[in-house]
Scaffold this active site. Structure first.
Site, PDB file in Angstrom:
ATOM      1  N   THR A 237       0.865 -27.921  -8.646  1.00  0.00           N
ATOM      2  CA  THR A 237       0.670 -29.171  -7.897  1.00  0.00           C
ATOM      3  C   THR A 237       1.295 -30.342  -8.647  1.00  0.00           C
ATOM      4  O   THR A 237       1.004 -31.493  -8.341  1.00  0.00           O
ATOM      5  CB  THR A 237      -0.827 -29.464  -7.678  1.00  0.00           C
ATOM      6  N   ARG A 239       5.145 -30.761 -10.331  1.00  0.00           N
ATOM      7  CA  ARG A 239       6.509 -31.044  -9.907  1.00  0.00           C
ATOM      8  C   ARG A 239       7.262 -29.724  -9.716  1.00  0.00           C
ATOM      9  O   ARG A 239       7.113 -28.791 -10.506  1.00  0.00           O
ATOM     10  CB  ARG A 239       7.241 -31.908 -10.941  1.00  0.00           C
ATOM     11  N   ASP A 263       2.427 -26.657  -4.093  1.00  0.00           N
ATOM     12  CA  ASP A 263       2.435 -27.923  -3.351  1.00  0.00           C
ATOM     13  C   ASP A 263       3.716 -28.703  -3.615  1.00  0.00           C
ATOM     14  O   ASP A 263       3.888 -29.785  -3.067  1.00  0.00           O
ATOM     15  CB  ASP A 263       1.212 -28.768  -3.749  1.00  0.00           C
ATOM     16  N   GLU A 268      12.835 -31.194  -2.123  1.00  0.00           N
ATOM     17  CA  GLU A 268      11.844 -31.858  -1.275  1.00  0.00           C
ATOM     18  C   GLU A 268      12.482 -33.056  -0.586  1.00  0.00           C
ATOM     19  O   GLU A 268      13.218 -33.809  -1.223  1.00  0.00           O
ATOM     20  CB  GLU A 268      10.652 -32.330  -2.122  1.00  0.00           C
ATOM     21  N   HIS A 286       3.621 -30.928  -0.488  1.00  0.00           N
ATOM     22  CA  HIS A 286       3.445 -31.987  -1.500  1.00  0.00           C
ATOM     23  C   HIS A 286       2.459 -33.051  -1.029  1.00  0.00           C
ATOM     24  O   HIS A 286       2.787 -34.237  -0.901  1.00  0.00           O
ATOM     25  CB  HIS A 286       4.783 -32.622  -1.876  1.00  0.00           C
ATOM     26  N   ILE A 287       1.218 -32.624  -0.806  1.00  0.00           N
ATOM     27  CA  ILE A 287       0.181 -33.529  -0.292  1.00  0.00           C
ATOM     28  C   ILE A 287      -1.012 -33.617  -1.237  1.00  0.00           C
ATOM     29  O   ILE A 287      -2.138 -33.896  -0.814  1.00  0.00           O
ATOM     30  CB  ILE A 287      -0.281 -33.088   1.117  1.00  0.00           C
ATOM     31  N   GLY A 288      -0.757 -33.412  -2.525  1.00  0.00           N
ATOM     32  CA  GLY A 288      -1.858 -33.392  -3.484  1.00  0.00           C
ATOM     33  C   GLY A 288      -2.729 -34.627  -3.461  1.00  0.00           C
ATOM     34  O   GLY A 288      -3.950 -34.549  -3.609  1.00  0.00           O
ATOM     35  N   SER A 289      -2.137 -35.798  -3.276  1.00  0.00           N
ATOM     36  CA  SER A 289      -2.915 -37.048  -3.305  1.00  0.00           C
ATOM     37  C   SER A 289      -3.224 -37.577  -1.917  1.00  0.00           C
ATOM     38  O   SER A 289      -3.679 -38.720  -1.771  1.00  0.00           O
ATOM     39  CB  SER A 289      -2.147 -38.113  -4.097  1.00  0.00           C
TER      40      SER A 289
END
Length: 319
Positions: A237, A239, A263, A268, A286-289
């Site tokens: 999660t 890079r 993620d 990207e 890439h939606i970790g936050s």
């Protein structure tokens, strides 16, 4: 007093945009597309500050063409590998980021990826969703148990420690590699390893939480995947640059790794099309936050840094 001009390159949270409009002469990219090099260069002559995301790239040749007007880049992100920090600093441009506030959200997603990868979430969802679930047996979709397993964490910063805290709820035996050993109050009983190789040899599950740098690019390559125990699961999660994706596919197809939860990717947006046919790769974009609470907190943290800078104070997250 004339308000400072601010360009916000992406569509941030409503609360963030409302506060920005209250305090700055703000221009928002409502089209929500990544800012191009030419747009960044033009903005440097029109604005005193920019709040960009990871999608805008401040490389050295772009920064060299900046106007002297731009004074601060207040990133809406923790990672700053999209910024050439020496080039920006040489131009006298302050750079900040938004640490702390997204640690729990990202750690939650790492837990989701770890559990989903370990318990066949991709295949299970597809089987039920397509109506293909027509039988059951004790041998059906047997996965890897998380509870009590050994978890290796590379990078015990804020997110790594938040993930470790959640993993303790599953009674995991936590081990970590970090550039420096943590103080006991931060380690919370986790076992320190002085090398990545030492950590990999015992990791039933491996989770990456370190920044992308020249030293960590392709951190997980063919040689290091081979050091993991047979049937290990990897989670990333952090890079995409941390993982050699060809080596990851090889380790999965050769059944050395059981599964992966990802993620982030080397390319990207888009990801790696070669991953799509592998049910043992559980992927998210890439939606970790990406929680409402965290998005508000990230936006406010960026604005706090701007407020401090233009008040003549040192921003709390100055890099």
């Amino acid at each position: 007093m004339t308000r400072k001009r601010l360009w916000i390159t992406r569509r941030l949270s409503d609360a963030t945009l409302k506060r920005a409009a209250r305090d700055y002469d703000v221009v928002i990219n409502h089209q929500d597309t990544p800012g191009t090099a030419e747009e960044l260069i033009a903005a440097s002559a029109e604005f005193d500050a920019i709040i960009p995301c990871h999608s805008e790239h401040f490389c050295a040749d772009v920064v060299a063409r900046f106007s002297d007007r731009l004074r601060i880049v207040a990133n809406h992100s923790v990672g700053v590998d999209h910024c050439d920090l020496p080039a920006l600093k040489e131009r006298g441009i302050a750079i900040t980021n938004t640490p702390d506030v997204l640690s729990d959200a990202t750690a939650e997603l790492a837990m989701l990826l770890m559990l989903g990868a370990a318990r066949h979430a991709v295949a299970g969802d597809r089987i039920v969703r397509t109506g293909a679930w027509d039988s059951w047996s004790p041998a059906f979709m047997v996965g890897k148990q998380v509870t009590g397993a050994r978890l290796g964490i590379i990078g015990m910063g804020r997110v790594g420690r938040a993930f470790a805290a959640k993993a303790r709820g599953f009674d995991m035996d936590i081990h970590y590699y970090n550039r420096t050993e943590l103080a006991p109050d931060l380690a919370q009983g986790a076992t320190y390893h002085g090398s990545v190789e030492s950590l990999l040899s015992i990791a039933d599950f491996l989770s990456l939480h370190c920044p992308a740098t020249a030293e960590t690019t392709n951190l997980m390559n063919q040689e290091r995947f081979a050091l993991l125990p047979q049937g290990a699961v990897i989670v990333n999660t952090a890079r995409g640059a941390l993982v050699d994706e060809t080596a990851l596919l090889d380790a999965l197809t050769q059944d050395h790794l059981a599964a992966a939860g990802l993620d982030c990717f080397q390319v990207e947006p888009g990801g790696n099309p070669a991953f799509a046919t592998h049910d043992n790769i559980f992927m998210l974009p890439h939606i970790g936050s990406a929680t409402r609470q965290t998005r508000d907190a990230m936006g406010f943290r960026a604005l706090d840094n701007l407020d401090a800078f233009f008040a003549g104070k040192t921003p709390g997250d100055l890099l």
